[in-house]
Design an enzyme around this catalytic site. Structure first.
Site, PDB file in Angstrom:
ATOM      1  N   ASP A 173       0.860  -1.169   0.000  1.00 23.08           N
ATOM      2  CA  ASP A 173       0.000   0.000   0.000  1.00 23.08           C
ATOM      3  C   ASP A 173       0.905   1.229   0.000  1.00 23.08           C
ATOM      4  OD1 ASP A 173      -2.273   1.518  -0.026  1.00 23.08           O
ATOM      5  OD2 ASP A 173      -2.391   1.641   2.158  1.00 23.08           O
TER       6      ASP A 173
ATOM      7  N   ASP B  78      -8.263  -7.437   0.846  1.00 23.30           N
ATOM      8  CA  ASP B  78      -7.311  -7.514   1.954  1.00 23.30           C
ATOM      9  C   ASP B  78      -8.037  -6.948   3.149  1.00 23.30           C
ATOM     10  OD1 ASP B  78      -6.942  -4.550   1.138  1.00 23.30           O
ATOM     11  OD2 ASP B  78      -5.917  -4.746   3.056  1.00 23.30           O
TER      12      ASP B  78
ATOM     13  N   CYS C 267     -14.066 -27.124  10.578  1.00 24.10           N
ATOM     14  CA  CYS C 267     -12.822 -26.515  10.098  1.00 24.10           C
ATOM     15  C   CYS C 267     -11.674 -27.528  10.098  1.00 24.10           C
ATOM     16  CB  CYS C 267     -12.468 -25.322  10.980  1.00 24.10           C
ATOM     17  SG  CYS C 267     -10.960 -24.483  10.465  1.00 24.10           S
TER      18      CYS C 267
ATOM     19  N   CYS D  53      -8.430 -26.625   9.775  1.00 22.00           N
ATOM     20  CA  CYS D  53      -7.159 -25.945  10.016  1.00 22.00           C
ATOM     21  C   CYS D  53      -6.354 -26.652  11.099  1.00 22.00           C
ATOM     22  CB  CYS D  53      -7.388 -24.477  10.381  1.00 22.00           C
ATOM     23  SG  CYS D  53      -7.761 -24.178  12.130  1.00 22.00           S
TER      24      CYS D  53
ATOM     25  N   CYS E 196      -7.852 -26.201  14.636  1.00 23.48           N
ATOM     26  CA  CYS E 196      -9.062 -26.974  14.915  1.00 23.48           C
ATOM     27  C   CYS E 196      -8.806 -28.478  14.941  1.00 23.48           C
ATOM     28  CB  CYS E 196     -10.158 -26.622  13.907  1.00 23.48           C
ATOM     29  SG  CYS E 196     -10.837 -24.975  14.207  1.00 23.48           S
TER      30      CYS E 196
ATOM     31  N   HIS F 288      -6.062 -20.052  12.562  1.00 23.71           N
ATOM     32  CA  HIS F 288      -7.449 -20.417  12.275  1.00 23.71           C
ATOM     33  C   HIS F 288      -8.159 -19.351  11.428  1.00 23.71           C
ATOM     34  CE1 HIS F 288     -11.613 -21.696  12.757  1.00 23.71           C
ATOM     35  NE2 HIS F 288     -11.871 -20.422  13.043  1.00 23.71           N
TER      36      HIS F 288
END
Length: 363
Positions: free
Chosen positions: A90, A263, A302, A304, A307, A333
């Site tokens: 940015d 984003d 989930c 991930c 999890c 997560h």
RNA sequence: GGUGGGAUUGCGGAGCGGCCAAACGCAGCAGACUGUAAAUCUGCCCUCUACGAGUUCGGUGGUUCGAAUCCACCUCCCACCA
């Protein structure tokens, strides 16, 4: 940079591929924010495991620390932070908004008083481009002013004029050969200003187009409305990026409206503050005592790392005692959640079921 | 047995005659967070019929217009000395 639309849908949503010098980006994509040369709490290796394809860096913050001499010696941001995939930086335009009390607008840019020690320095389109050139990001953002909400018409109009001027100057600056410059549509919540902004930017001709000045506190409907005004003006063969957004629901809705890139600080920041995203797109506050004895994973559906291996009770304990691992596990997560959401969106566009996915999302 | 120091709202701990329902920290509860000045910030945290009222500062009884704060005794803790 190459941009190819692979699939379209019965909405404005499309499934595309961006190819940069540092690799491919499958869109619609979510880009984790790594303002100060780090996606807070994550190593680059962990980000890769999460299938992150591109991350953000920030001109204002990296200019102040470590500073350009170090960035130059480091050989650019990719090498410095050991992230070899695409990076978008940015321009500092968001800090014109978020650090309003610490800056003064000037015709050629902005005079900031560093939020760290008050040191005065000047950041305009020329300076921003020079900095981003050293950073070596794959996608460079034009220097703009992100307007607040609410914003009077007069203020928005005046700001847009300055932004357009700055973006033109941004375009004229020399970047590294692998770098691509994106223009940013402004104009607050005013239809004619947003249309004018988009129209003029397309004439300047950028490698991609961003919509800025949204997700700054306006009602969600306003945000969708602004996107609907702007998208028709943007070329179909260039990526579209909604800056700073959004919630899971907003992302789904904005993909349907033609946005390719997103984003947002939300997954990483909320993780550090103890909140976890769950299937319906909402969050749960894991610091709360009601999870003290909850030995289930954050989200049963989930997949991930967090999890698969840890319970709500454990994470709540880590937060309760202030252990850093709590933030790491939640960041993992939450980023997985956002990245996986994007994958589901991409898959559904490919399969032609995106409208259905959109319809059912959050239920 | 002796001498000294203490007992304050879940815990720790200020307060030492009125400005005290009582600082502050922790724990607890609720909420915020959207191109990151954010491991941050805000509010609540004795009770209630709640911009007001009622009970509190180990116990009892005093002094005083007025006490968590002063006095007496009692109970319990801690330290040191026998």
């Amino acid at each position: 940079m190459k941009f190819n639309v692979l699939h379209t849908s019965d909405t404005s949503g499309r499934r595309s591929l961006i190819e940069t010098a540092h690799g491919k980006i499958n869109t619609p994509i979510f880009m984790p924010v790594g303002t100060r040369a780090t996606v807070k709490a994550m190593t680059p290796e962990e980000l890769e495991d999460l299938n992150a394809e591109i991350i953000l860096g920030n001109t204002y913050h990296l200019y102040l620390r470590p500073g350009m001499d170090i960035m130059e010696k480091a050989g650019g941001l990719h090498k410095f932070m050991n992230w070899n995939k695409p990076i978008l930086t940015d321009s500092g335009g968001f800090q014109v908004f978020s650090l309003t009390s610490l800056r003064k607008m000037k015709p050629d840019g902005v005079e900031f008083a560093s939020h760290i020690d008050g040191t005065r320095f000047f950041l305009g389109p020329k300076e921003s481009m020079a900095i981003q050139k050293v950073l070596g990001s794959d996608i460079v953002m034009a220097f703009d002013e992100c307007t607040p909400y609410p914003c009077s018409y007069e203020q928005a109009k005046k700001s847009l004029e300055i932004t357009l001027k700055w973006e033109k100057i941004s375009r004229e600056q020399q970047l590294q050969s692998h770098q691509n410059l994106f223009g940013i549509v402004q104009g607050s919540t005013y239809k004619d200003l947003r249309e004018k902004s988009a129209e003029k930017l397309v004439k300047i001709d950028f490698e991609g187009y961003a919509i800025g000045g949204l997700s700054v506190g306006e009602p969600e409907e306003k945000m969708f409305e602004c996107i609907d005004w702007v998208v028709p003006y943007l070329p179909k063969d260039k990526p579209r990026y909604l800056m700073g957004a959004g919630t899971p629901k907003q992302i789904v809705e904005c993909v349907a409206r033609g946005i390719d890139m997103f984003d947002c600080v939300m997954p990483t920041r909320l993780a550090r503050h103890g909140s976890a995203f769950i299937s319906n797109g909402k969050t749960i506050p894991l610091k709360a005592g009601r999870y003290k004895e909850d030995f289930n994973p954050i989200d049963k559906n989930c997949q991930c790392y967090t999890c698969r291996n840890y319970s709500r009770a454990y994470i709540r304990h880590l937060f309760n005692v202030g252990e850093i691992l709590g933030m790491r596990l939640l960041t993992t997560h939450n980023l997985y959640y956002f990245l996986n959401l994007m994958k589901q969106i991409r898959d559904s566009i490919e399969k032609g079921t995106f409208s259905e996915f959109r319809e059912n999302f959050g239920k």
